[in-house]
Design an enzyme around this catalytic site. Structure first.
Site, PDB file in Angstrom:
ATOM      1  N   SER A   1       0.839  -1.179   0.000  1.00  0.00           N
ATOM      2  CA  SER A   1       0.000   0.000   0.000  1.00  0.00           C
ATOM      3  C   SER A   1       0.883   1.241   0.000  1.00  0.00           C
ATOM      4  O   SER A   1       1.636   1.445  -0.945  1.00  0.00           O
ATOM      5  CB  SER A   1      -0.951  -0.044   1.193  1.00  0.00           C
ATOM      6  OG  SER A   1      -2.079   0.733   0.944  1.00  0.00           O
TER       7      SER A   1
ATOM      8  N   HIS B   1      -8.372  -4.861  -0.379  1.00  0.00           N
ATOM      9  CA  HIS B   1      -7.048  -4.289  -0.157  1.00  0.00           C
ATOM     10  C   HIS B   1      -6.151  -5.220   0.647  1.00  0.00           C
ATOM     11  O   HIS B   1      -4.933  -5.089   0.626  1.00  0.00           O
ATOM     12  CB  HIS B   1      -7.190  -2.946   0.561  1.00  0.00           C
ATOM     13  CG  HIS B   1      -5.938  -2.142   0.561  1.00  0.00           C
ATOM     14  ND1 HIS B   1      -5.252  -1.841  -0.590  1.00  0.00           N
ATOM     15  CD2 HIS B   1      -5.236  -1.584   1.576  1.00  0.00           C
ATOM     16  CE1 HIS B   1      -4.180  -1.112  -0.282  1.00  0.00           C
ATOM     17  NE2 HIS B   1      -4.152  -0.954   1.030  1.00  0.00           N
TER      18      HIS B   1
END
Length: 750
Positions: free
Chosen positions: A610, A725
């Site tokens: 990320s 995610h």
């Protein structure tokens, strides 16, 4: 990418906590949506037992846009400048054909070996182990847990009593079987949290995601009958924020249609929805500005302290808080950069900047407290519960019925203090019986009921343990612990420091065999994040231990600027145009490992996800000679377009605005997608992402892979079709993704 099943923690602990999963969903699970305000989403990994291949930080809550609608609409000039914009079409046939082709290449390169199969099998066995700690949240007389294993990949939501929970093998009562529900409804449901009606605790709102995306469907659930409420509250798929005002009324922020979202893609409008009416008929309570980040309302349901609050997120790091009463909004007088929360009669304020108020200068990073009712009448005489030093910061706080538990990071080591208001003054003393090294989290069992608290204690070599204590009654008692998932005999942990380019001391943790030769030949994995005020603290990592350390690898975690290890100043030092600081810090740790002959560039690999994926991209582009291989997971990489993709606009407070020419200049310098070239020899890179990631657009990884592939670099790519995610929707997927990364590292570093 540790494998730890974490307990449910307070929002304040979770803010800077290394392994935060879905922040808002978890806050709702912990507190039933009673009073804790939401945290803005940052770029993070989920780090649950089902997503253990990844290191998690916070989560997104922006308005959901169907993935099929995520098609770029570039003009001809943009197409000419970026020939890979078509890869942003998430579910387009052309894009998915490209993804499948890349996946096949990576599978052929990495998954056919006996080593991969061994890594995958061992990881899955860890994730499915029945010896894991079943962390619980107390709701009334019961303790609730979501359990996932080989037989229940999506999970059993179950409950037990404290007497049973204290046993080695508790008797559990199933409340909801997610696998059975998904099969019955023809949906791939993934658990995303619960929001409880308090004090009754007989109803809750369950958030269920399709395939693990952040967007979820919210449905009202009846606890006594263990069934969804017929004609109950249902909010369609979105990244909804909802909270109970009373049994028949909800505060709802969701996608109400055109104009209901901010430019960041968050709810702009909060409505009050009454049972028996259509969601479209809900009455507007408040509206934020279109340029804001989000607007959210909730009720503090604490008995005797019932109050309604509104939060307006101006930017990622600035917000306003209002008390809602009789249709009027009373603004809480605080700096916009500060975070405010209430606990019973107390207002607590966490400062990001210095604040001069009533003649007293309060230091950035401090935790202040005041009686809320007195504050509303104009009193500004705060008590300071914590003030930072050069090497200490506030890690978080939570409250029992009569005390506050204050968690401090002292040189990246946790210390917990108990604060008590007595005889008109606050008194603070250390929580007894805690270790001097490791990561410690404290949270209330039930702050309505009493002063019992949970503790989790962990470090790199000590299996995470769960303890139960009661303030004032001596040290906590250990209830449960993870088994030793890997052989730690002979392993040692060192906390070391490296010196960055500007002279700043950068701490890092080193885990290796004491007997290892320091001749530069050790396969070494260096992990980093460096953003959003998130601290990386020691934690027991079963997958790192079993698949890396036990096999002779060295593991390193860098506490670089941009994180929260030393408070707001440590974070702010690497914001926007100063982003280079976190990259310089990471490079200085790598050089220190090389200079001290722990490893060498030939044997040094790096990993991050990320925002940490952005770190990996920049380390690849800026410092290619320092590393042999890079694992770059669910990353941001196109920093000139990130604000136009999914939740990206909300992170401009961290990175900057690409539409402002001056800011675009520095973003261009830190945009890996725009800085790789065919003339440079780069480390070998493995990119991983998820089609269902509706937080960080998979187009970042796709486009970077395509560009580097075109330039002839040695790169691999794998995109999981599910997982959001976190990268994986169940243990099997998580084990595969974890094994893929370790197989890649073992192929490249020895």
């Amino acid at each position: 990418m540790p494998v730890i099943a974490l307990p449910e923690l307070s929002t304040h602990q979770r803010r800077r906590q290394q392994f935060a999963d879905i922040a808002v969903a978890a806050a709702q699970t912990v507190f039933g949506g009673r009073r804790r305000p939401p945290r803005l989403p940052c770029l993070s990994y989920a780090m649950t037992t089902t997503q253990a291949a990844y290191l998690a930080l916070l989560a997104a809550t922006c308005i959901a846009v169907p993935l099929a609608a995520q098609k770029p609409m570039p003009n001809s000039n943009a197409l000419a400048a970026d020939p890979y914009l078509w890869l942003e079409d998430v579910l387009g046939d052309k894009s998915l054909d490209w993804v499948r082709a890349r996946n096949a290449e990576s599978q052929k390169a990495l998954t056919d070996s006996a080593r991969f199969k061994e890594l995958e099998a061992r990881t899955l066995a860890i994730m499915d182990s029945t010896d894991r700690v079943p962390y619980v949240a107390k709701r009334g007389d019961y303790y609730y847990n979501l359990w996932q294993d080989a037989d229940n990949p999506r999970g059993l939501w179950r409950r037990t009593t404290l007497d049973e929970y204290s046993k080695d093998k508790p008797a559990w009562e199933t409340v909801l079987d997610l696998d059975a529900l998904g099969k019955e409804e023809g949906e791939n449901w993934v658990w995303k949290g619960s929001t409880w009606l308090v004090p009754d605790r007989d109803r809750c709102l369950l958030s269920l995601s399709r395939g693990g995306a952040d967007a979820s469907v919210m449905r009202e659930f009846d606890i006594p009958s263990k069934s969804f409420v017929k004609d109950g509250f249902v909010v369609p798929e979105s990244k909804t924020q909802a909270a109970w005002q009373d049994r028949n009324t909800l505060f709802v922020g969701t996608n109400f249609g055109e104009g209901s979202m901010t430019e960041s893609g968050y709810p702009r409008i909060v409505k009050l929805w009454t049972r028996g009416t259509k969601l479209s008929e809900a009455k507007t309570v408040a509206e934020g500005k279109v340029e804001d980040v989000f607007t959210y309302a909730y009720r503090d349901q604490t008995v005797g302290f019932e109050r309604d609050f509104l939060f307006r997120g101006i930017t990622f790091y600035t917000n306003e808080m209002f008390l809602l009463k009789d249709g009027e909004q009373t603004k809480v007088d605080k700096p916009d950069s500060a975070n405010a929360s209430v606990h019973r009669q107390w207002l607590l304020i966490e400062l990001r900047d210095d604040w001069l108020v009533s003649g007293t200068q309060h230091t950035a990073g401090s935790l202040l407290v005041i009686d809320f009712d007195q504050f509303l009448t104009g009193n500004r005489e705060f008590d300071t519960l914590f003030a930072p030093t050069d090497r200490s910061s506030l890690a978080g706080w939570s409250g029992t019925k009569n005390h506050l538990l204050i968690n401090v990071l002292d040189n990246v080591r946790n210390v917990v203090q108990v604060a008590t208001h007595k005889d008109g003054n606050w008194h603070t003393e250390p929580m007894p019986g805690l270790p001097k090294f490791g990561t410690i989290n404290a949270s209330p069992v039930d702050d309505e009921e009493g002063d019992a608290y949970w503790l989790t204690i962990t470090d790199y070599l000590t299996p995470t343990s769960l303890w139960l204590g009661d303030v004032g009654n001596g040290p906590a008692t250990k209830l449960k612990s993870l088994p030793a998932f890997f052989d730690s005999d002979g392993l040692v942990v060192e906390q070391r420091e490296a010196t960055s380019k500007d002279g700043t001391r950068i701490p890092y943790f080193l885990v290796m065999r004491e007997s290892a030769s320091r001749d530069g030949n050790n396969p070494t994995l260096l992990y980093g994040y460096g953003g959003f005020e998130i601290s990386l603290t020691p934690g027991y990592s079963a997958t790192v231990g079993a698949n890396w350390l036990e096999r002779g690898g060295v593991y390193v975690v860098a506490n670089i600027r941009g994180g929260g290890e030393f408070g707001p100043r440590w974070h702010q030092a690497a914001l926007k145009q100063n982003r280079n600081k976190c990259y310089e810090d990471f490079a200085c740790v790598a050089r220190d490992l090389i200079d001290t002959q722990i490893t060498s560039p030939r044997h040094l690999g790096i990993q991050g996800g990320s925002n940490g994926g952005l770190l990996m991209g920049n380390m690849t582009a800026m410092y290619p000679d320092l590393f042999r291989s890079v694992v770059c997971q669910v990353p941001l990489l196109d920093m000139l377009r990130y604000h136009k993709l999914l939740a990206g606009a909300s992170w401009m407070g961290e990175y900057g605005d690409p539409d402002v020419p001056k800011e675009a200049e520095w973003l261009r310098r830190y945009s890996p997608y725009h800085n790789v070239n065919k003339e440079t020899t780069y480390p070998k890179v493995l990119f991983t992402t998820s089609t269902r990631d509706d937080r960080v657009h998979p187009g970042h990884a796709r486009k970077m892979m395509a560009r580097m592939l075109e330039q002839g670099h040695d790169v691999l790519y794998y995109e999981n079709i599910e997982g959001g995610h976190g990268g994986a929707a169940d243990n099997k997927q998580a084990a595969f993704m974890s094994a893929l990364a370790f197989a890649f590292l073992w192929e490249t570093l020895p």
